[in-house]
Design a protein around this motif. Structure first.
Motif, PDB file in Angstrom:
ATOM      1  N   ASP A 117       0.816  -1.210   0.000  1.00  0.00           N
ATOM      2  CA  ASP A 117       0.000   0.000   0.000  1.00  0.00           C
ATOM      3  C   ASP A 117       0.854   1.267   0.000  1.00  0.00           C
ATOM      4  OD1 ASP A 117      -2.301  -1.428  -0.073  1.00  0.00           O
ATOM      5  OD2 ASP A 117      -2.977  -0.950   1.962  1.00  0.00           O
ATOM      6  N   ALA A 118       1.923   1.270   0.800  1.00  0.00           N
ATOM      7  CA  ALA A 118       2.745   2.485   0.888  1.00  0.00           C
ATOM      8  C   ALA A 118       3.333   2.851  -0.466  1.00  0.00           C
ATOM      9  CB  ALA A 118       3.865   2.281   1.915  1.00  0.00           C
ATOM     10  N   GLN A 119       3.757   1.863  -1.237  1.00  0.00           N
ATOM     11  CA  GLN A 119       4.311   2.168  -2.556  1.00  0.00           C
ATOM     12  C   GLN A 119       3.235   2.655  -3.508  1.00  0.00           C
ATOM     13  OE1 GLN A 119       6.487  -0.973  -4.520  1.00  0.00           O
ATOM     14  NE2 GLN A 119       7.206   0.396  -6.144  1.00  0.00           N
ATOM     15  N   LEU A 120       2.038   2.096  -3.414  1.00  0.00           N
ATOM     16  CA  LEU A 120       0.942   2.561  -4.267  1.00  0.00           C
ATOM     17  C   LEU A 120       0.565   4.003  -3.940  1.00  0.00           C
ATOM     18  CD1 LEU A 120      -1.400  -0.562  -4.484  1.00  0.00           C
ATOM     19  CD2 LEU A 120       0.046   0.400  -6.287  1.00  0.00           C
ATOM     20  N   VAL A 121       0.598   4.367  -2.665  1.00  0.00           N
ATOM     21  CA  VAL A 121       0.326   5.764  -2.295  1.00  0.00           C
ATOM     22  C   VAL A 121       1.383   6.677  -2.912  1.00  0.00           C
ATOM     23  CG1 VAL A 121       0.209   7.402  -0.378  1.00  0.00           C
ATOM     24  CG2 VAL A 121      -0.911   5.188  -0.174  1.00  0.00           C
ATOM     25  N   LEU A 122       2.648   6.242  -2.875  1.00  0.00           N
ATOM     26  CA  LEU A 122       3.711   7.051  -3.471  1.00  0.00           C
ATOM     27  C   LEU A 122       3.525   7.175  -4.982  1.00  0.00           C
ATOM     28  CD1 LEU A 122       6.354   8.574  -3.538  1.00  0.00           C
ATOM     29  CD2 LEU A 122       7.567   6.385  -3.463  1.00  0.00           C
ATOM     30  N   LEU A 123       3.246   6.060  -5.651  1.00  0.00           N
ATOM     31  CA  LEU A 123       3.072   6.105  -7.098  1.00  0.00           C
ATOM     32  C   LEU A 123       1.895   6.999  -7.483  1.00  0.00           C
ATOM     33  CD1 LEU A 123       3.703   2.350  -7.951  1.00  0.00           C
ATOM     34  CD2 LEU A 123       5.188   4.279  -8.545  1.00  0.00           C
ATOM     35  N   ARG A 124       0.788   6.884  -6.740  1.00  0.00           N
ATOM     36  CA  ARG A 124      -0.381   7.714  -7.059  1.00  0.00           C
ATOM     37  C   ARG A 124      -0.108   9.188  -6.745  1.00  0.00           C
ATOM     38  NH1 ARG A 124      -3.698  10.599  -8.275  1.00  0.00           N
ATOM     39  NH2 ARG A 124      -5.872  10.226  -8.919  1.00  0.00           N
ATOM     40  N   PRO A 204       8.018  -3.242  -8.104  1.00  0.00           N
ATOM     41  CA  PRO A 204       7.633  -3.545  -6.718  1.00  0.00           C
ATOM     42  C   PRO A 204       8.831  -3.548  -5.776  1.00  0.00           C
ATOM     43  CG  PRO A 204       6.607  -5.098  -8.247  1.00  0.00           C
ATOM     44  CD  PRO A 204       7.606  -4.321  -9.040  1.00  0.00           C
ATOM     45  N   ARG A 205       8.619  -3.040  -4.582  1.00  0.00           N
ATOM     46  CA  ARG A 205       9.637  -3.025  -3.540  1.00  0.00           C
ATOM     47  C   ARG A 205       9.137  -3.798  -2.322  1.00  0.00           C
ATOM     48  NH1 ARG A 205      11.744  -0.641  -7.559  1.00  0.00           N
ATOM     49  NH2 ARG A 205      13.339   0.976  -7.304  1.00  0.00           N
ATOM     50  N   GLU A 206      10.026  -4.569  -1.737  1.00  0.00           N
ATOM     51  CA  GLU A 206       9.706  -5.243  -0.481  1.00  0.00           C
ATOM     52  C   GLU A 206       9.824  -4.222   0.638  1.00  0.00           C
ATOM     53  OE1 GLU A 206      10.760  -9.494   1.690  1.00  0.00           O
ATOM     54  OE2 GLU A 206      12.184  -8.584   0.303  1.00  0.00           O
ATOM     55  N   MET A 207       8.803  -4.174   1.510  1.00  0.00           N
ATOM     56  CA  MET A 207       8.741  -3.112   2.501  1.00  0.00           C
ATOM     57  C   MET A 207       9.439  -3.494   3.808  1.00  0.00           C
ATOM     58  SD  MET A 207       7.278  -0.246   1.560  1.00  0.00           S
ATOM     59  CE  MET A 207       7.780  -0.232  -0.149  1.00  0.00           C
ATOM     60  N   GLU A 212      10.187   1.252   3.902  1.00  0.00           N
ATOM     61  CA  GLU A 212       8.868   1.838   4.142  1.00  0.00           C
ATOM     62  C   GLU A 212       8.988   3.273   4.644  1.00  0.00           C
ATOM     63  OE1 GLU A 212       4.573   0.956   6.234  1.00  0.00           O
ATOM     64  OE2 GLU A 212       6.234  -0.428   6.577  1.00  0.00           O
ATOM     65  N   LEU A 213       9.953   3.530   5.526  1.00  0.00           N
ATOM     66  CA  LEU A 213      10.136   4.905   6.010  1.00  0.00           C
ATOM     67  C   LEU A 213      10.531   5.836   4.862  1.00  0.00           C
ATOM     68  CD1 LEU A 213      11.996   4.357   9.414  1.00  0.00           C
ATOM     69  CD2 LEU A 213       9.672   5.203   9.078  1.00  0.00           C
ATOM     70  N   ALA A 214      11.421   5.352   3.985  1.00  0.00           N
ATOM     71  CA  ALA A 214      11.817   6.172   2.839  1.00  0.00           C
ATOM     72  C   ALA A 214      10.637   6.408   1.907  1.00  0.00           C
ATOM     73  CB  ALA A 214      12.957   5.491   2.087  1.00  0.00           C
ATOM     74  N   ASP A 252      -0.417  15.362   7.866  1.00  0.00           N
ATOM     75  CA  ASP A 252       0.683  15.174   6.915  1.00  0.00           C
ATOM     76  C   ASP A 252       1.958  15.866   7.396  1.00  0.00           C
ATOM     77  OD1 ASP A 252      -1.091  13.786   5.391  1.00  0.00           O
ATOM     78  OD2 ASP A 252      -0.815  14.959   3.562  1.00  0.00           O
ATOM     79  N   LEU A 253       1.826  17.103   7.860  1.00  0.00           N
ATOM     80  CA  LEU A 253       3.002  17.841   8.315  1.00  0.00           C
ATOM     81  C   LEU A 253       3.618  17.188   9.549  1.00  0.00           C
ATOM     82  CD1 LEU A 253       1.804  21.543   7.866  1.00  0.00           C
ATOM     83  CD2 LEU A 253       3.240  20.189   6.333  1.00  0.00           C
ATOM     84  N   ALA A 254       2.773  16.686  10.454  1.00  0.00           N
ATOM     85  CA  ALA A 254       3.289  16.064  11.666  1.00  0.00           C
ATOM     86  C   ALA A 254       4.003  14.752  11.353  1.00  0.00           C
ATOM     87  CB  ALA A 254       2.146  15.828  12.656  1.00  0.00           C
ATOM     88  N   GLU A 255       3.416  13.950  10.445  1.00  0.00           N
ATOM     89  CA  GLU A 255       4.054  12.677  10.104  1.00  0.00           C
ATOM     90  C   GLU A 255       5.359  12.916   9.354  1.00  0.00           C
ATOM     91  OE1 GLU A 255       3.126   8.371   7.970  1.00  0.00           O
ATOM     92  OE2 GLU A 255       1.568   9.915   8.037  1.00  0.00           O
ATOM     93  N   HIS A 256       5.382  13.892   8.471  1.00  0.00           N
ATOM     94  CA  HIS A 256       6.608  14.237   7.763  1.00  0.00           C
ATOM     95  C   HIS A 256       7.693  14.659   8.756  1.00  0.00           C
ATOM     96  CE1 HIS A 256       9.377  16.721   5.298  1.00  0.00           C
ATOM     97  NE2 HIS A 256       9.073  15.862   4.339  1.00  0.00           N
ATOM     98  N   ALA A 257       7.314  15.434   9.753  1.00  0.00           N
ATOM     99  CA  ALA A 257       8.279  15.881  10.763  1.00  0.00           C
ATOM    100  C   ALA A 257       8.816  14.710  11.574  1.00  0.00           C
ATOM    101  CB  ALA A 257       7.619  16.907  11.684  1.00  0.00           C
ATOM    102  N   ARG A 258       7.948  13.752  11.923  1.00  0.00           N
ATOM    103  CA  ARG A 258       8.397  12.591  12.701  1.00  0.00           C
ATOM    104  C   ARG A 258       9.402  11.759  11.914  1.00  0.00           C
ATOM    105  NH1 ARG A 258       2.913  12.235  14.254  1.00  0.00           N
ATOM    106  NH2 ARG A 258       2.536  10.675  12.638  1.00  0.00           N
ATOM    107  N   ILE A 259       9.144  11.568  10.627  1.00  0.00           N
ATOM    108  CA  ILE A 259      10.009  10.711   9.818  1.00  0.00           C
ATOM    109  C   ILE A 259      11.335  11.395   9.508  1.00  0.00           C
ATOM    110  CG2 ILE A 259      10.237   9.615   7.545  1.00  0.00           C
ATOM    111  CD1 ILE A 259       7.249   9.032   7.640  1.00  0.00           C
ATOM    112  N   THR A 260      11.293  12.668   9.170  1.00  0.00           N
ATOM    113  CA  THR A 260      12.503  13.369   8.733  1.00  0.00           C
ATOM    114  C   THR A 260      13.272  14.011   9.873  1.00  0.00           C
ATOM    115  OG1 THR A 260      11.320  15.451   8.352  1.00  0.00           O
ATOM    116  CG2 THR A 260      11.404  13.871   6.528  1.00  0.00           C
ATOM    117  N   GLY A 261      12.605  14.227  11.020  1.00  0.00           N
ATOM    118  CA  GLY A 261      13.252  14.935  12.114  1.00  0.00           C
ATOM    119  C   GLY A 261      13.344  16.431  11.882  1.00  0.00           C
ATOM    120  N   ARG A 262      12.613  16.928  10.858  1.00  0.00           N
ATOM    121  CA  ARG A 262      12.608  18.361  10.554  1.00  0.00           C
ATOM    122  C   ARG A 262      11.210  18.910  10.841  1.00  0.00           C
ATOM    123  NH1 ARG A 262      15.130  16.167   5.989  1.00  0.00           N
ATOM    124  NH2 ARG A 262      13.284  16.533   4.715  1.00  0.00           N
TER     125      ARG A 262
END
Length: 272
Positions: A117-124, A204-207, A212-214, A252-262
């Protein structure tokens, strides 16, 4: 985390091996450049160190040319050897996929079972970004390969779906129906290979956890960019946006901040 529908486990492993191969290939040029730069520095240091022992007569007027020549040669040799190995491994995996009844150039030909699912969200999300940019030719590749369409109930900037949800399951089924419909009308998807994967990561990528974080960081970066373009540099500032939209932007902004540390900082706020 896992795809809703999976193919034969051995076939799935072949697709993931091809995806890993293409992931490594995407960084081949950078690795070659780093090796060449290192070889240039080392050879330059050796030339300088040799002067007190042997003088500079052995190199003559070419002393300054030797280090960059060695660096370029090392980079080209590394790139050539690794490219040869990559092509050999690619051919072996493609042949194994053919024996398994798959088309190695069309990973979504029989559905999206190999995609998480995560890759499909990225592709879309990438498809949405291409549409916003007016890159219709590139967007058509996503439409023909994955069944995407502008009228999908999918939004990014901010996102309205998340991996492993009922909404994502319905989108996956919608895209697979469209893939089947295109095939039924004799419309074959375009062939995909290293060039397309280097541009969009379409295989396809194995998660694993790092992958998955990337992947999540990549689609949240697209979403954050579109949020900024649509709602300004301070999307959480005073405004009349609907509460649900504001909630999605905050998520979205909060999750981006958690993953990137920014962390997101509003314009004008003092850095602590």
């Amino acid at each position: 985390m896992h795809p809703r529908r999976t193919r034969n486990p051995e076939t799935l492993g072949l697709w993931y091996a091809l995806g890993r191969l293409y992931s490594r290939a995407r960084g081949l040029g950078n690795r070659a450049v780093r090796l060449g730069f290192t070889a240039t520095l080392v050879s330059g240091a050796l030339v300088l160190l040799s002067a007190p022992l042997f003088g500079t007569g052995w190199a003559g007027p070419f002393a300054g040319v030797i280090p960059p020549l060695i660096g370029v040669s090392a980079a080209l040799l590394f790139y050539g050897i690794e490219s040869f190995r990559l092509r050999g491994r690619e051919r072996a995996l493609q042949e194994a996929l053919r024996r398994a009844g798959e088309d190695p150039h069309r990973p979504a030909r029989d559905g999206l079972g190999a995609y998480h699912d995560a890759q499909l969200v990225l592709l879309r999300s990438e498809y949405e970004y291409l549409l916003v940019r007016g890159a219709t030719r590139s967007a058509r590749l996503f439409e023909a390969s994955f069944g995407f369409a502008p009228e999908d109930p999918f939004e990014t900037g901010p996102l309205n779906v998340a991996p492993d949800t009922e909404e994502m399951r319905e989108l996956r089924e919608r895209w697979e129906r469209r893939i089947s419909m295109l095939r039924a009308h004799g419309r074959e998807a375009p062939e995909l290979g290293l060039r397309e994967d280097r541009a969009y990561g379409v295989f396809p990528r194995e998660m694993s956890v790092p992958v998955e974080l990337a992947t999540r960081e990549a689609y949240l970066t697209i979403s954050r960019r579109l949020i900024s373009e649509r709602y300004g540099r301070d999307p959480l500032g005073p405004g009349g946006m609907a509460p649900e939209l504001r909630k999605r932007i905050e998520r979205d902004l909060a999750e981006h901040a958690r993953i990137t540390g920014r962390p997101y900082r509003r314009p004008g706020s003092a850095a602590r």
